[in-house]
Design an enzyme around this catalytic site. Structure first.
Site, PDB file in Angstrom:
ATOM      1  N   LYS A  16      -1.360  -9.588  -7.289  1.00 45.41           N
ATOM      2  CA  LYS A  16      -0.043  -9.758  -7.934  1.00 45.41           C
ATOM      3  C   LYS A  16       0.841 -10.634  -7.054  1.00 45.41           C
ATOM      4  CE  LYS A  16       2.526  -6.945  -5.056  1.00 45.41           C
ATOM      5  NZ  LYS A  16       3.426  -7.495  -4.051  1.00 45.41           N
ATOM      6  N   PRO A  75      -6.384 -11.981   0.365  1.00 44.06           N
ATOM      7  CA  PRO A  75      -6.099 -11.762   1.788  1.00 44.06           C
ATOM      8  C   PRO A  75      -5.302 -10.471   1.990  1.00 44.06           C
ATOM      9  CG  PRO A  75      -5.449 -13.978   1.104  1.00 44.06           C
ATOM     10  CD  PRO A  75      -5.787 -13.220  -0.148  1.00 44.06           C
ATOM     11  N   MET A  76      -5.610  -9.776   3.093  1.00 42.66           N
ATOM     12  CA  MET A  76      -4.899  -8.518   3.363  1.00 42.66           C
ATOM     13  C   MET A  76      -3.585  -8.807   4.097  1.00 42.66           C
ATOM     14  SD  MET A  76      -7.957  -5.905   4.276  1.00 42.66           S
ATOM     15  CE  MET A  76      -8.918  -7.045   5.222  1.00 42.66           C
ATOM     16  N   GLY A 107       1.112  -9.439   0.950  1.00 45.36           N
ATOM     17  CA  GLY A 107       2.083  -9.107  -0.104  1.00 45.36           C
ATOM     18  C   GLY A 107       1.514  -9.343  -1.489  1.00 45.36           C
ATOM     19  N   LEU A 108       0.172  -9.341  -1.582  1.00 44.29           N
ATOM     20  CA  LEU A 108      -0.500  -9.649  -2.847  1.00 44.29           C
ATOM     21  C   LEU A 108      -1.071  -8.406  -3.533  1.00 44.29           C
ATOM     22  CD1 LEU A 108      -2.239 -12.799  -1.397  1.00 44.29           C
ATOM     23  CD2 LEU A 108      -0.540 -12.822  -3.242  1.00 44.29           C
ATOM     24  N   GLY A 109      -0.855  -7.256  -2.924  1.00 43.04           N
ATOM     25  CA  GLY A 109      -1.252  -5.987  -3.544  1.00 43.04           C
ATOM     26  C   GLY A 109      -2.756  -5.773  -3.611  1.00 43.04           C
ATOM     27  N   GLY A 128      -5.028  -4.074  -1.769  1.00 47.71           N
ATOM     28  CA  GLY A 128      -5.489  -2.684  -1.649  1.00 47.71           C
ATOM     29  C   GLY A 128      -5.068  -1.871  -2.863  1.00 47.71           C
ATOM     30  N   SER A 129      -3.843  -2.092  -3.333  1.00 44.33           N
ATOM     31  CA  SER A 129      -3.334  -1.351  -4.486  1.00 44.33           C
ATOM     32  C   SER A 129      -4.153  -1.682  -5.733  1.00 44.33           C
ATOM     33  CB  SER A 129      -1.875  -1.712  -4.747  1.00 44.33           C
ATOM     34  OG  SER A 129      -1.098  -1.408  -3.628  1.00 44.33           O
ATOM     35  N   SER A 130      -4.515  -2.944  -5.866  1.00 45.14           N
ATOM     36  CA  SER A 130      -5.288  -3.369  -7.027  1.00 45.14           C
ATOM     37  C   SER A 130      -6.692  -2.753  -6.985  1.00 45.14           C
ATOM     38  CB  SER A 130      -5.371  -4.897  -7.041  1.00 45.14           C
ATOM     39  OG  SER A 130      -6.033  -5.338  -8.187  1.00 45.14           O
ATOM     40  N   ASP A 137       2.743   0.297  -5.390  1.00 44.52           N
ATOM     41  CA  ASP A 137       2.338  -0.819  -6.272  1.00 44.52           C
ATOM     42  C   ASP A 137       1.146  -0.466  -7.156  1.00 44.52           C
ATOM     43  OD1 ASP A 137       4.192  -2.343  -4.972  1.00 44.52           O
ATOM     44  OD2 ASP A 137       2.753  -3.560  -3.857  1.00 44.52           O
TER      45      ASP A 137
HETATM   46  O1  C5P Z   1       4.134   3.182  -1.164  1.00 43.01           O
HETATM   47  P1  C5P Z   1       3.428   2.399  -0.105  1.00 43.01           P
HETATM   48  O2  C5P Z   1       2.423   3.218   0.647  1.00 43.01           O
HETATM   49  O3  C5P Z   1       2.862   1.114  -0.597  1.00 43.01           O
HETATM   50  O4  C5P Z   1       4.558   1.984   0.929  1.00 43.01           O
HETATM   51  C1  C5P Z   1       4.285   1.581   2.254  1.00 43.01           C
HETATM   52  C2  C5P Z   1       5.551   1.716   3.080  1.00 43.01           C
HETATM   53  O5  C5P Z   1       6.509   0.745   2.647  1.00 43.01           O
HETATM   54  C3  C5P Z   1       6.248   3.052   2.946  1.00 43.01           C
HETATM   55  O6  C5P Z   1       5.751   3.972   3.879  1.00 43.01           O
HETATM   56  C4  C5P Z   1       7.689   2.695   3.232  1.00 43.01           C
HETATM   57  O7  C5P Z   1       7.892   2.578   4.625  1.00 43.01           O
HETATM   58  C5  C5P Z   1       7.814   1.298   2.665  1.00 43.01           C
HETATM   59  N1  C5P Z   1       8.372   1.289   1.306  1.00 43.01           N
HETATM   60  C6  C5P Z   1       9.736   1.513   1.117  1.00 43.01           C
HETATM   61  N2  C5P Z   1      10.257   1.467  -0.150  1.00 43.01           N
HETATM   62  C7  C5P Z   1       9.475   1.165  -1.217  1.00 43.01           C
HETATM   63  C8  C5P Z   1       8.089   0.927  -1.042  1.00 43.01           C
HETATM   64  C9  C5P Z   1       7.577   0.993   0.235  1.00 43.01           C
HETATM   65  O8  C5P Z   1      10.465   1.777   2.077  1.00 43.01           O
HETATM   66  N3  C5P Z   1      10.027   1.082  -2.427  1.00 43.01           N
END
Ligand code: C5P
Length: 321
Positions: free
Chosen positions: A16, A98-99, A102-104, A106-108, A140
């Protein structure tokens, strides 16, 4: 005794970009309140999944390079638990996203597992249950259950369909810089909006009313902003240089995605995007197009056609039934 049959599929896990990303205040749960528009793009990983019913669950991910704390395993455990099933599952991940960009990626991958395992197991899991599990895996992850263009509120996990830009061609530049997302959020602190007036962002709200279907993403210039750029560019000026280089190569819009480090630019057509990509090292640039919701869904349907239960797969919301 008959040997339990293996069911296999190769499933997509697209990347993404964030067409816009506004970070509001920090919430009592330590997450930040977001206003973002997610967009799936044609760059993606592929996951080969082999599923075999078993008495005890055994999961194996094979991926080069190896990924520590692989979210694929967490997603598989969570969805098997939900289905009350035990299985041996082998995942072979062909990583192209690429990890730390900011391309998501792992989430994908996680969402792909949540969508694939119920189909391979022949079980139906409603989309709201999958969404709940997805949100526990990462902010994400729920987006990748639907793909296309979506408005993300709250932590990014509260999603609404958003008018889709026409298929747009772009160049994604992925420098070898890993930006830590939690750290990027912490660095934002001084720039955050005050909680009491941040629920609605007027510019964001008015744009979302104005955009119509099929407007090319290139004409979204005024709208494409990312609050992380200021803090991330200060720490890594080379990322800002990449953004400027995309614009000087003819991009009508260029923006960092997520908390970085990848930067994308939109071009009027594919040949222009291909020409612009030549300016960047081969290893760090890729030409992409945006992938709409319907295409995202049909990619999934094609991958799991042999296993899907019926034509209501991938699962729709109970409100659509
Ligand atoms: O939800 P996720 O594990 O992807 O988020 C990683 C880290 O990014 C969270 O632990 C938090 O520090 C930060 N985060 C945040 N606010 C969001 C999404 C992520 O502070 N809306």
């Amino acid at each position: 005794m008959p040997v339990p049959s293996v069911r296999a599929a190769r499933v997509p896990a697209l990347a993404k970009i964030n067409l816009t990303l506004k970070v509001l205040h920090k919430r009592p749960d330590n997450y930040h309140e977001l206003r973002t528009v997610f967009q799936t793009i044609s760059l993606g990983d592929w996951i080969d999944v082999e599923y075999r019913p078993a008495k005890t669950t055994r999961l194996h991910v094979d991926c080069n390079p190896e990924i520590p704390d692989n979210i694929i395993l967490r997603a598989a455990n969570a969805v098997l638990h939900e289905m009350r099933l035990k299985a041996e599952v082998h995942f072979h991940l062909r990583k192209r996203i690429p990890m730390g960009g900011g391309l998501g990626g792992g989430s994908s991958n996680a969402a792909a597992v949540l969508l694939a395992l119920p189909a391979l197991a022949g079980k139906r899991v409603p989309i709201d249950t999958l969404t709940r599990i997805a949100a526990t895996l990462g902010s994400d992850v729920p987006f990748f259950l639907c793909g296309g263009t979506a408005l993300g509120l709250s932590r990014g996990e509260e999603l609404y369909p958003f008018p889709e830009p026409g298929v747009s061609h772009g160049v994604l530049v992925t420098p070898r810089i890993h930006v830590s997302t939690p750290l990027a959020f912490r660095r934002l602190r001084r720039h955050l909006t005050i909680p009491h007036n941040s629920r609605i962002i007027n510019s964001f709200q008015s744009f979302s009313w104005e955009v119509g279907d099929n407007l090319p993403a290139a004409s979204w210039r005024e709208f494409c902003q990312n609050d992380f750029e200021e803090v991330v560019f200060r720490q890594h000026p080379e990322i800002q240089r990449l953004k400027k280089k995309l614009i000087s190569s003819g991009a009508s819009v260029a923006l960092m995605t997520g908390s970085g480090s990848a930067v994308f630019g939109f071009f009027p057509n594919r040949p222009d995007a291909v020409a612009a990509a030549q300016v960047f090292p081969d290893t760090e640039s890729v030409v992409f197009r945006t992938v709409k919701r319907a295409r995202y869904r049909s990619l999934w349907w094609e991958s799991l056609e042999a296993h899907a239960l019926d034509h209501t797969w991938p699962p729709l919301s109970r409100y659509a039934e």
